[in-house]
Design a protein around this motif. Structure first.
Motif, short mmCIF file in Angstrom:
data_model
loop_
_atom_site.label_atom_id
_atom_site.label_comp_id
_atom_site.label_asym_id
_atom_site.label_seq_id
_atom_site.Cartn_x
_atom_site.Cartn_y
_atom_site.Cartn_z
N GLY A 290 0.80 -1.21 0.00
CA GLY A 290 0.00 0.00 0.00
C GLY A 290 0.83 1.26 0.00
N LEU A 291 0.11 2.36 0.00
CA LEU A 291 0.69 3.69 0.01
C LEU A 291 -0.05 4.52 1.05
CD1 LEU A 291 2.83 5.34 -1.64
CD2 LEU A 291 0.92 6.17 -3.02
N LYS A 292 0.70 5.25 1.88
CA LYS A 292 0.08 6.08 2.91
C LYS A 292 0.60 7.50 2.81
CE LYS A 292 -0.99 2.45 6.25
NZ LYS A 292 -1.05 2.08 7.68
N GLY A 293 -0.29 8.44 3.09
CA GLY A 293 0.07 9.85 3.12
C GLY A 293 -0.32 10.48 4.44
N GLU A 294 0.52 11.40 4.91
CA GLU A 294 0.28 12.08 6.19
C GLU A 294 0.43 13.57 5.97
OE1 GLU A 294 1.97 10.67 10.26
OE2 GLU A 294 3.32 12.24 9.54
N TYR A 295 -0.63 14.32 6.24
CA TYR A 295 -0.66 15.75 5.98
C TYR A 295 -0.85 16.52 7.29
CZ TYR A 295 -2.17 13.44 1.66
OH TYR A 295 -2.28 12.58 0.60
N PHE A 296 -0.40 17.78 7.28
CA PHE A 296 -0.63 18.69 8.39
C PHE A 296 -0.17 18.09 9.72
CE2 PHE A 296 -4.61 19.29 5.66
CZ PHE A 296 -3.93 20.08 4.74
N ASP A 297 1.07 17.61 9.73
CA ASP A 297 1.65 17.06 10.96
C ASP A 297 0.83 15.90 11.52
OD1 ASP A 297 3.72 17.01 12.76
OD2 ASP A 297 2.82 18.46 14.13
#
Length: 740
Positions: free
Chosen positions: A540-547
């Motif tokens: 899979g692929l994960k993204g983390e935004y805004f701390d």
């Protein structure tokens, strides 16, 4: 199977490398979050965003959401969390965890008016609530039944008998529910590869905190919660919290009603600067006027078009439940960054049932049968672990090692009556209470599991993280009223995960996890079959935004469960000793589940929370004793397509006291095989709305509208020799909360 997810993967990867990415590196020294009336929050200053803000097509988003590394969700206002350890016992963010993980936060529970664990399962990503009666249910995921629930990381077993007692946990005492989809053998030991739910309790606060919440809604449903917390000495080294809830519910179903009383107390004491001791207890009592089975289909799955309000038991029926928990733990923090934790938990769960169910077992028409049963379920959990950093090859890594002991003692006894003809469309509800011989049936058993586990997070180079772990388990099943004892010795359950940080926002991962599940069936030599083995492959692929305030993920998974018992064909006394009184089985069955798991959860802006998920699952028989089953769906009651979403938005400017929200649950067609046909549930969607108003710093009101369009749907499809339950019709719930 890969085609539907490739565009999503491509888009997510493209965002990671695009100069237009919405997420930039977040600085740690950003200004505090603006007030409710500030220009940044209202959107009026989008042309000149403040430092640390991200401009998204004219919308100013402040990046300092303040939840990075923070596990507790209470008072965060968030639909996500900064840290969770259900998958590996290591405190990792969602992005750092190489599995499909989700969290239902305290804010989300409050916004949607969730009161017990059934509500969480109904709305949580990738899992399904399947009701077989008004107060009987199953939790399902990825083609399998969920049979492990954790409390503060300590697993408890649920089965066809104990599910009804343990899984109706009232949410008043919990901060959040963490969900790990797929095999979780590293943390739970034995179980199915479906998923694990971890209920994380509220903890005391060192500042005064008091709230009272009252609710009233359709069908004369009423609920009150009281929650109080504070330090208990001047220095704040001793802290306490108490939570109490009372619920009095009637139902859209005739006759049925429930009264629930919940109490929770917890103390936390700093024995010194390095050691903290926690001790607490809870008690939940449910008194139900309830049916044993729900509403039937016809002999071949036909829809009988019964009213949703139909109740096919009697006004004297009851299903009363008691659940008492005691828990304690001691945590010591060493100067070198390591910590040691010893935790224990005891559960005493009881159910007392005298109710009725519907059957058409002799082909002479539907009859009402009565059953009277008592269940006692005692569970003990102990766990000791060490967690901390270590140096190797000039780099820092993390390690957790531990030992655990888990035992369940279950005792059920009771009896039943012969059937009485019933008119399904005009039930009387008032048949005389029959005499039931409760010595007709008894089962008593004890299951003990002990394990040693370890997991390491290795960081060989900056963008690469490798998690390797495993568990060795010893399992002992003791059938105390007959044959069938067996043991599983040194069962090895591996865990492996790789996470590669593509940039400061996105990570790609792959993982392999296992779990085993003992079974009681015997072969022709009367030997107990070896355990089923569940394997889970995931990329899979994960993204983390805004701390970390917003998390996104997309995953492909494949799961297999091998050594499934199936009944041998063409049996005789010569090939199967004891036949026909007993049957013989072979451990050669195999099923496979493949699919896609996607999710977006957290804050789009400081005032806009969202959770959205889509799951695709294809579950099929690969090998089976009945060759015609191979290639067919093995879990047709679980939808192939499942979409869930919820959102809450606080209005800007002068309307900042108002917030509005909505939720959607949509799924594809499901069915169950019944007789020579099947019971069907067509694809459906249900919509909920929420509106809230904060009168001042102490008073807050909320109204929830559920099933806005009054959709008629099965929340549990009738199955062979069984019944189902309709989902709730349109209903309203009003709530008022006072906070100190």
């Amino acid at each position: 199977m890969l085609r539907p997810v490739l565009p999503a993967l491509s888009a997510l990867v493209a965002l990671g490398f695009s100069s237009q990415s919405i997420a930039a590196p977040v600085q740690q020294d950003l200004p505090d979050r603006p007030s409710a009336t500030s220009p940044a929050q209202s959107g009026s200053d989008s042309a000149n965003p403040a430092p640390g803000a991200v401009a998204l097509e004219g919308l100013s988003i402040n990046a300092d959401y303040g939840i990075a590394g923070q596990a507790t969700t209470e008072s965060s206002g968030s639909y996500t969390t900064g840290s969770m350890n259900t998958a590996t016992k290591l405190p990792l963010s969602i992005r750092e965890t190489p599995q499909s993980v989700s969290v239902i936060t305290r804010q989300r529970m409050d916004d949607q008016g969730m009161n017990d664990l059934n509500d969480v399962v109904k709305y949580a990503p990738g899992v399904t609530l399947h009701r077989t009666a008004s107060d009987r249910q199953e939790f399902l995921a990825r083609g399998f039944k969920i049979d492990n629930i954790m409390y503060d990381g300590l697993p408890s077993s649920i089965s066809a008998y104990t599910q009804d007692v343990i899984s109706g946990a009232d949410l008043a005492m919990y901060d959040r529910v963490e969900v790990v989809r797929g095999a979780t053998g590293l943390m739970t030991g034995a179980g199915s590869p479906a998923a694990t739910l971890n209920l994380v309790r509220k903890h005391p606060t060192a500042v005064p905190q008091v709230s009272v919440t009252t609710s009233a809604g359709s069908w004369d449903r009423y609920r009150t919660e009281v929650d109080a917390s504070n330090k208990l000495n001047d220095s704040g080294t001793v802290r306490g919290r108490v939570v109490a809830a009372y619920e009095d519910d009637k139902s859209f179903s005739d006759i049925r009603k429930n009264q629930r009383q919940t109490f929770y107390g917890i103390l936390e004491a700093d024995l010194n600067d390095s050691t903290t001791w926690t001790v607490g207890a809870s008690k939940q009592r449910d008194d139900n006027t309830s049916d044993w089975g729900g509403l039937p289909s016809g002999p071949n799955g036909e829809d009988l078009h019964l009213k949703r309000s139909t109740f096919l038991s009697n006004d004297w029926s009851y299903w009363n439940k008691d659940n008492i928990m005691f828990f304690t733990d001691v945590t010591h923090r060493f100067d070198n960054g390591w910590s040691a934790k010893l935790a224990g938990q005891k559960i005493w769960a009881e159910a007392d049932t005298f109710s009725s169910y519907i059957g058409n077992y002799d082909g002479l028409g539907f009859q009402q049968y009565h059953g009277k049963y008592r269940d006692d379920d005692d569970q003990t959990n102990l766990d000791a672990s060490l967690t901390g950093p270590f140096q190797m090859f000039g780099r820092e890594h993390e390690l957790v090692v531990g030992v655990s002991h888990r035992q369940e003692k279950f005792h059920q006894w009771g009896g039943w009556t012969d059937g009485t003809p019933i008119d399904l469309y005009n039930p009387t509800h008032s048949l005389p209470k029959p005499d039931v011989d409760t010595s007709l049936y008894e089962t008593r058993n004890a299951a003990t599991e002990e394990g040693v586990y370890a997991a390491a997070r290795l960081n060989p180079i900056d963008p690469l993280h490798v998690i390797l772990g495993g568990r060795v388990s010893w399992y002992d099943y003791d059938n105390r009223v007959g044959d069938g004892d067996y043991k599983v010795v040194r069962e090895v359950t591996p865990y492996a995960g790789v996470i590669y940080d593509l940039n400061e926002t996105y990570s790609a991962y792959a993982s392999y996890t296992e779990i085993f599940k003992p079974q009681t069936e015997t072969d022709s030599s009367r030997s107990v079959l070896k355990p089923m083995t569940g394997k889970n492959y995931e990329i899979g692929l994960k993204g983390e935004y805004f701390d970390g305030a917003l998390n996104a993920s997309v995953a492909l998974f494949e799961m297999e469960q091998e050594n499934r018992a199936y009944q041998e064909q063409n049996q005789s006394a010569a090939t199967c000793p004891g036949f026909p009184a007993t049957s013989c089985y072979a451990a050669a069955g195999k099923v496979r589940s493949r699919g896609i798991d996607t999710e977006l959860s957290g804050a789009l802006t400081p005032d806009w929370q969202v959770s959205a998920s889509y799951t695709y699952v294809l579950s099929q028989f690969v090998e089976d004793g009945i060759k015609s089953n191979e290639g067919k769906l093995f879990a047709p009651e679980q939808p192939k397509h499942l979409f869930k979403a919820a959102t809450s938005y606080t209005l800007p400017g002068e309307l900042h006291k108002w917030r509005v929200g909505a939720d959607v649950l949509a799924q594809s067609k499901t069915f169950n095989r019944v007789g020579d046909g099947q019971a069907d549930q067509d694809a459906y969607g249900i919509v909920g709305l929420m509106a809230g108003y904060k009168l001042n710093e102490h008073w807050d009101g909320r109204v929830n509208v559920n099933n806005l369009f009054d959709k008629r749907y099965w929340q549990g499809i009738p199955k062979e020799s069984g019944t189902g339950v309709y989902g709730d019709p349109r209903n309203l719930m009003f709530s008022v909360k006072w906070t100190l």
